[in-house]
Structures are given as structure tokens and as C-alpha cells.
Scaffold this motif. Sequence first.
Motif, PDB file in Angstrom:
ATOM      1  N   LEU A 284      -5.194 -25.719  95.755  1.00 13.62           N
ATOM      2  CA  LEU A 284      -3.929 -26.443  95.667  1.00 13.62           C
ATOM      3  C   LEU A 284      -3.154 -26.072  94.408  1.00 13.62           C
ATOM      4  N   VAL A 285      -3.856 -25.784  93.317  1.00 12.70           N
ATOM      5  CA  VAL A 285      -3.168 -25.344  92.095  1.00 12.70           C
ATOM      6  C   VAL A 285      -2.507 -23.988  92.331  1.00 12.70           C
ATOM      7  N   VAL A 286      -3.212 -23.077  92.986  1.00 13.66           N
ATOM      8  CA  VAL A 286      -2.636 -21.758  93.305  1.00 13.66           C
ATOM      9  C   VAL A 286      -1.421 -21.936  94.209  1.00 13.66           C
ATOM     10  N   TRP A 287      -1.551 -22.781  95.213  1.00 19.68           N
ATOM     11  CA  TRP A 287      -0.424 -23.042  96.128  1.00 19.68           C
ATOM     12  C   TRP A 287       0.755 -23.634  95.363  1.00 19.68           C
ATOM     13  N   LEU A 288       0.452 -24.547  94.423  1.00 19.66           N
ATOM     14  CA  LEU A 288       1.501 -25.178  93.634  1.00 19.66           C
ATOM     15  C   LEU A 288       2.259 -24.151  92.803  1.00 19.66           C
ATOM     16  N   PHE A 289       1.546 -23.235  92.176  1.00 21.16           N
ATOM     17  CA  PHE A 289       2.191 -22.226  91.341  1.00 21.16           C
ATOM     18  C   PHE A 289       3.057 -21.271  92.164  1.00 21.16           C
ATOM     19  N   HIS A 290       2.741 -21.121  93.443  1.00 14.43           N
ATOM     20  CA  HIS A 290       3.582 -20.291  94.297  1.00 14.43           C
ATOM     21  C   HIS A 290       4.862 -21.024  94.711  1.00 14.43           C
ATOM     22  N   LYS A 291       4.845 -22.357  94.598  1.00 15.74           N
ATOM     23  CA  LYS A 291       5.995 -23.146  95.017  1.00 15.74           C
ATOM     24  C   LYS A 291       6.982 -23.413  93.877  1.00 15.74           C
ATOM     25  N   VAL A 292       6.569 -23.124  92.641  1.00 15.60           N
ATOM     26  CA  VAL A 292       7.448 -23.394  91.504  1.00 15.60           C
ATOM     27  C   VAL A 292       7.599 -22.123  90.678  1.00 15.60           C
ATOM     28  N   ASP A 293       8.650 -22.122  89.861  1.00  8.63           N
ATOM     29  CA  ASP A 293       8.866 -21.030  88.919  1.00  8.63           C
ATOM     30  C   ASP A 293       8.141 -21.389  87.633  1.00  8.63           C
ATOM     31  N   ILE A 294       7.004 -20.774  87.401  1.00  8.41           N
ATOM     32  CA  ILE A 294       6.159 -21.175  86.285  1.00  8.41           C
ATOM     33  C   ILE A 294       6.843 -20.947  84.942  1.00  8.41           C
ATOM     34  N   ASP A 295       7.713 -19.940  84.847  1.00  5.44           N
ATOM     35  CA  ASP A 295       8.435 -19.704  83.595  1.00  5.44           C
ATOM     36  C   ASP A 295       9.401 -20.854  83.295  1.00  5.44           C
TER      37      ASP A 295
END
Length: 355
Positions: free
Chosen positions: A34-45
Amino acid sequence: MDKNVTSPSPRHGRWYILGRVLKVVVPLSISAGLVVWLFHKVDIDKVKSIIEQGVDYRYIAAMMVITILSHIIRGVRWGIQLRAAGIPRIPAVAESVSIFGAYALNLMFPYLGEAWRCVYIARRENCKLSTVVGTDLGDRASDAVMILMLIILTLIVARGYIDKFLDRYPMGKALDRFTTDGTLWIFIILAVIVVAVVGYVFRNTSFVIGVKKSVMRMWNGFSVLFHMKGTGLYIVFTFGIWICYFLETYLCFFAFPFTRQLITGEGYALGLIPGLVVFVFGSCSMAVPSNGGLGPWNIAVIFALSLFGIGNNDAAAYSIVFWSFQAMVLIASGIFGAFYIMLSRRDARRLSEKQ
């Protein structure tokens, strides 16, 4: 050797080991996935930029203090149940440490903390573990009642925002149809029938017998709340715990400019309505096995904030900061608890040697 005594088979041993491994691997996999999925859904920068520039850490610090307070109250509340079960009064610090250690362990091994705190009290007071487990089950049952009450309250005060979700998203429309056209009740009735039939047909199996015993232990642990000494104080502490939990969410609203708008915005009741929605969504997500809620909790909070127009990047920043600093509190309080236990055992050994 007595022929009636059977030694555990290698097969049983393998299944036991597999079960223990799955209890660690499954939650860890859920959190990581879910953390990996979350990072794909947001712009981490952008999330990093928001965290670096737009956080008022005074309110984060206040949230951390409230978190510790909630754990102390929970420990003292559990002490009321323990005394009702015949276990002598123990110091409030020891009661609090039982919660500190349990929550710290849950960060690494979900649900292990509950078992640990029962073992800790049973060994410390030299009492039956089953008695302590019964009080723990009652403790969790009373929390389940509180969550149910909060869900009902949320459905009442935030109905308009939930309806917007139901009308806006395909998943929401499907959920609306499922709950309003009778499908939900048919599903519930069928589920009850299936459970009843399976329970009757397999009533003599070890699994069904074990489930029945677990249900009875939970009921016994919960029912003692109604006739034990200190019920009124227990109820006060219960509301105190959940008020603290809510305040943790609400205080963090003041830490970010985008959530402060929910406090000053018209129709939000000073941010209490969105705060309640975010809090309840996050609380319900804790039912998903994960490491301290990492992953399911973040996604639930992001979704809840989206109901009030908060973008994914902003909501992700809120959830990451909130979760991270709470994890720091749990780790620090867990370390304190470990030192307290070591010092207590050392003092007990010295006392026994003098005697």
C-alpha cells in the motif's frame, strides 16, 4: 511412555510455523504494497516540499503529548478491569508501560502487542493468563462499541459530504445502490444463515469450539464492565481516550495551511466535522493487518480529506507527518517501558536476595 499421550506431529509443527510466519509476512506485505501504491498516486517531490515548508510543528508536538496522555489513560482504565478480575492494584506507571510496550510492538508485529501486555501483567502479578486475556478482550470490545457509535455519529453529521462522494465516483454510486436497494440486507441475511449452518454442521470440530470459546471469553470480559466496581470511572476514561484520539487528528489540522482552511471554512463547524470524518476513516482502517496502520491508515486519511477538497499531495503530506511523529512517540515510550521493566526486575531481585 504412555501410549495415550501423542507427541506433536511434524506436520502440525510445520503448520504452526507457517502460521507464525504469515502473521509477520502478511501485515508487512500489506503495508509495503500500500505504501508503494500510495507513492505512485502522489508526487513525492511535492509532498517533500509541502512537509519542508508548510508544517507548524508546535501542533505536532501537542499531538505527541496528547498521544502519550491517551496511552496513560488507557493503562489506568485497564487497571480498573484488572482489579475487578481479582488482580491486586498495580502502580499507574506499570499500567501505562503495559500500553507503551504493546503499541511499540504493534509497529513491528501487528497484534503481538496485545499478547505481550497480557503476558507482562500475568507474570508481574503471578496470576492466570486467561484472566488477564479476558480483561483485554473486554477492553477491546468496549473500544469496538465506541467506534460503532462514532461511525453512526459521522453518518449523521457528515451525511452531505458522504453523499457527494456517493454521487461523484462510480465506486460511490455502486456502494449507494448496494446499501439502498436491499442487496446489503440480503447479503447480511445470507451470511448469517451460512454462519449458522456451518456452525451447526461443524459444531464438534476444534475450530468451531475454539471460536465459541473466544466469543464467550470476549463476552465475559465485556460483561464484567456492567457490574464491576468503578464502572462510572471506566466510562469516563473510555470517553477520555477517544477524545484524545480525536484531538490528535484535530490538532494536526492546525499544523498545515490546507487543513487550517477546514477549520475556518463555512459549514465545517470549526473543522470538527472533517476532523471527525478523517478520524473515523483512520480508525476503521486499523482493522486491516499492517505495521502500526502504515499504508491502510494513510490511504484512509487521504481519502477522507479528499471528501473536503484536499488534494492527494497535501493529504499525503498530512498523513505522513502525522503517522511518522506518532511512530516516534510509540518507539520512545516503548524504550521507556523497556527500561522501566528492567529496573523493576532488578529491584525485585535485590529485594528477594535481602529476604
